[in-house]
Design an enzyme around this catalytic site. Structure first.
Site, PDB file in Angstrom:
ATOM      1  N   GLY A  38       0.787  -1.234   0.000  1.00  0.00           N
ATOM      2  CA  GLY A  38       0.000   0.000   0.000  1.00  0.00           C
ATOM      3  C   GLY A  38       0.817   1.282   0.000  1.00  0.00           C
ATOM      4  NE  ARG A  53      -1.796  -2.918  -4.475  1.00  0.00           N
ATOM      5  CZ  ARG A  53      -2.011  -3.138  -3.187  1.00  0.00           C
ATOM      6  NH1 ARG A  53      -1.971  -2.137  -2.329  1.00  0.00           N
ATOM      7  NH2 ARG A  53      -2.245  -4.359  -2.741  1.00  0.00           N
ATOM      8  CG  ASP A 105      -5.509  -3.390  -2.660  1.00  0.00           C
ATOM      9  OD1 ASP A 105      -5.278  -2.970  -1.506  1.00  0.00           O
ATOM     10  OD2 ASP A 105      -5.788  -4.580  -2.901  1.00  0.00           O
ATOM     11  CG  ASP A 130      -9.475   0.231   8.572  1.00  0.00           C
ATOM     12  OD1 ASP A 130     -10.175  -0.027   9.565  1.00  0.00           O
ATOM     13  OD2 ASP A 130      -9.962   0.273   7.433  1.00  0.00           O
ATOM     14  CB  THR A 131      -8.250  -2.596  12.688  1.00  0.00           C
ATOM     15  OG1 THR A 131      -7.067  -3.161  12.094  1.00  0.00           O
ATOM     16  CG2 THR A 131      -9.463  -2.970  11.861  1.00  0.00           C
ATOM     17  N   GLY A 132      -5.682  -0.675  12.998  1.00  0.00           N
ATOM     18  CA  GLY A 132      -4.415  -0.477  13.714  1.00  0.00           C
ATOM     19  C   GLY A 132      -3.648  -1.780  13.921  1.00  0.00           C
ATOM     20  CG  LEU A 174       1.317   1.582  12.407  1.00  0.00           C
ATOM     21  CD1 LEU A 174       2.279   1.354  11.256  1.00  0.00           C
ATOM     22  CD2 LEU A 174       0.569   2.895  12.198  1.00  0.00           C
TER      23      LEU A 174
HETATM   24  C1  PRP Z   1      -3.643  -2.320   4.236  1.00  0.00           C
HETATM   25  C2  PRP Z   1      -2.855  -1.033   4.400  1.00  0.00           C
HETATM   26  C3  PRP Z   1      -2.295  -1.130   5.798  1.00  0.00           C
HETATM   27  C4  PRP Z   1      -3.356  -1.933   6.531  1.00  0.00           C
HETATM   28  C5  PRP Z   1      -4.153  -1.035   7.419  1.00  0.00           C
HETATM   29  O1  PRP Z   1      -2.795  -3.374   3.920  1.00  0.00           O
HETATM   30  O2  PRP Z   1      -1.835  -0.933   3.440  1.00  0.00           O
HETATM   31  O3  PRP Z   1      -1.061  -1.803   5.841  1.00  0.00           O
HETATM   32  O4  PRP Z   1      -4.207  -2.519   5.518  1.00  0.00           O
HETATM   33  O5  PRP Z   1      -5.226  -1.713   8.017  1.00  0.00           O
HETATM   34  P1  PRP Z   1      -5.338  -2.032   9.562  1.00  0.00           P
HETATM   35  O6  PRP Z   1      -5.019  -0.745  10.298  1.00  0.00           O
HETATM   36  O7  PRP Z   1      -6.770  -2.448   9.707  1.00  0.00           O
HETATM   37  O8  PRP Z   1      -4.379  -3.129   9.905  1.00  0.00           O
HETATM   38  P2  PRP Z   1      -3.279  -4.756   3.249  1.00  0.00           P
HETATM   39  O9  PRP Z   1      -3.261  -5.849   4.267  1.00  0.00           O
HETATM   40  O10 PRP Z   1      -4.570  -4.536   2.500  1.00  0.00           O
HETATM   41  O11 PRP Z   1      -2.104  -5.042   2.224  1.00  0.00           O
HETATM   42  P3  PRP Z   1      -1.521  -4.072   1.072  1.00  0.00           P
HETATM   43  O12 PRP Z   1      -0.677  -3.022   1.772  1.00  0.00           O
HETATM   44  O13 PRP Z   1      -0.701  -4.985   0.235  1.00  0.00           O
HETATM   45  O14 PRP Z   1      -2.687  -3.451   0.326  1.00  0.00           O
END
Ligand code: PRP
Length: 192
Positions: free
Chosen positions: A44, A165, A159, A103-105, A108
């Site tokens: 991402g 993307r 995405d 998003d949910t965290g 991270l």
């Molecule tokens: C997406 C985004 C973040 C994560 C955030 O990654 O890039 O890394 O979700 O969401 P969260 O705070 O709920 O954990 P994804 O797993 O879709 O993979 P990508 O980066 O390859 O799109």
């Protein structure tokens, strides 16, 4: 337009460019004279990370990780998979995680714990989009681009089922496309 699945442009290209420059300047000011390692979280943060790196006027190094928790699903699985780790040690260095969205965290938080154990001098986060309404776990966000509503956003690295993307802006995906939830590898949603 090939992006007819987009209901609304949420953050236009020019606004993204302007905000990335401001973030880059703040990071430049804060890390002057320090050994900075920028850590984009793939996939991402591929686009944001590339632009942010060029907006930072310091001799930094780049070392990407690849994490995944959503796969092709629209909601987080809650299980964060480390697909690619750092190549080099960050011990004693100033590490800055670069994320496209929090998003949910869960993602991270998992990465924070993983990298903190590697002994960096400091560890901080720079997140382009903060979907605060959906936070499930508390993670520090040191540099923030924009707060976004609880809508399905795509573009500028983000995405839906692997697509969009490469949009130059952040857009909200049309609910029709999102609710149909076509299986992975299916053609992109066409609304016309
Ligand atoms: C997406 C985004 C973040 C994560 C955030 O990654 O890039 O890394 O979700 O969401 P969260 O705070 O709920 O954990 P994804 O797993 O879709 O993979 P990508 O980066 O390859 O799109």
């Amino acid at each position: 337009m090939w992006w007819d699945a987009i209901q609304q442009v949420l953050i236009p290209e020019a606004e993204l460019r302007q905000r990335v420059q401001i973030l880059g300047q703040a990071i430049t000011d804060d890390y002057r004279g320090e050994d900075l390692v920028l850590i984009p979280v793939l996939k991402g943060a591929l686009v944001f990370g590339a632009d942010l790196a060029r907006a930072i006027a310091l001799p930094l190094t780049l070392d990407a990780v690849c994490l995944s928790s959503y796969g092709h699903q629209p909601v987080s699985s809650g299980t964060v998979r480390l697909r690619k780790d750092l190549d080099d040690s960050i011990a004693g260095k100033h590490a800055l995680i670069v994320e496209d969205i929090i998003d949910t965290g869960f993602t991270l938080q998992a990465l924070w714990r993983h990298l903190q154990a590697r002994g960096p001098a400091t560890l901080r986060t720079c997140v382009l989009l903060d979907k605060r309404a959906r936070r499930r776990v508390d993670v520090p966000v040191h540099y923030r681009g924009f707060e976004v509503p609880d809508a399905f956003v795509v573009g500028y690295g983000l995405d839906y089922q692997g697509r969009y993307r490469n949009l130059p802006f952040i857009g909200i995906l049309h609910p029709e496309c999102f609710q149909e939830a076509p299986p992975a590898q299916s053609p992109p949603c066409r609304r016309s």
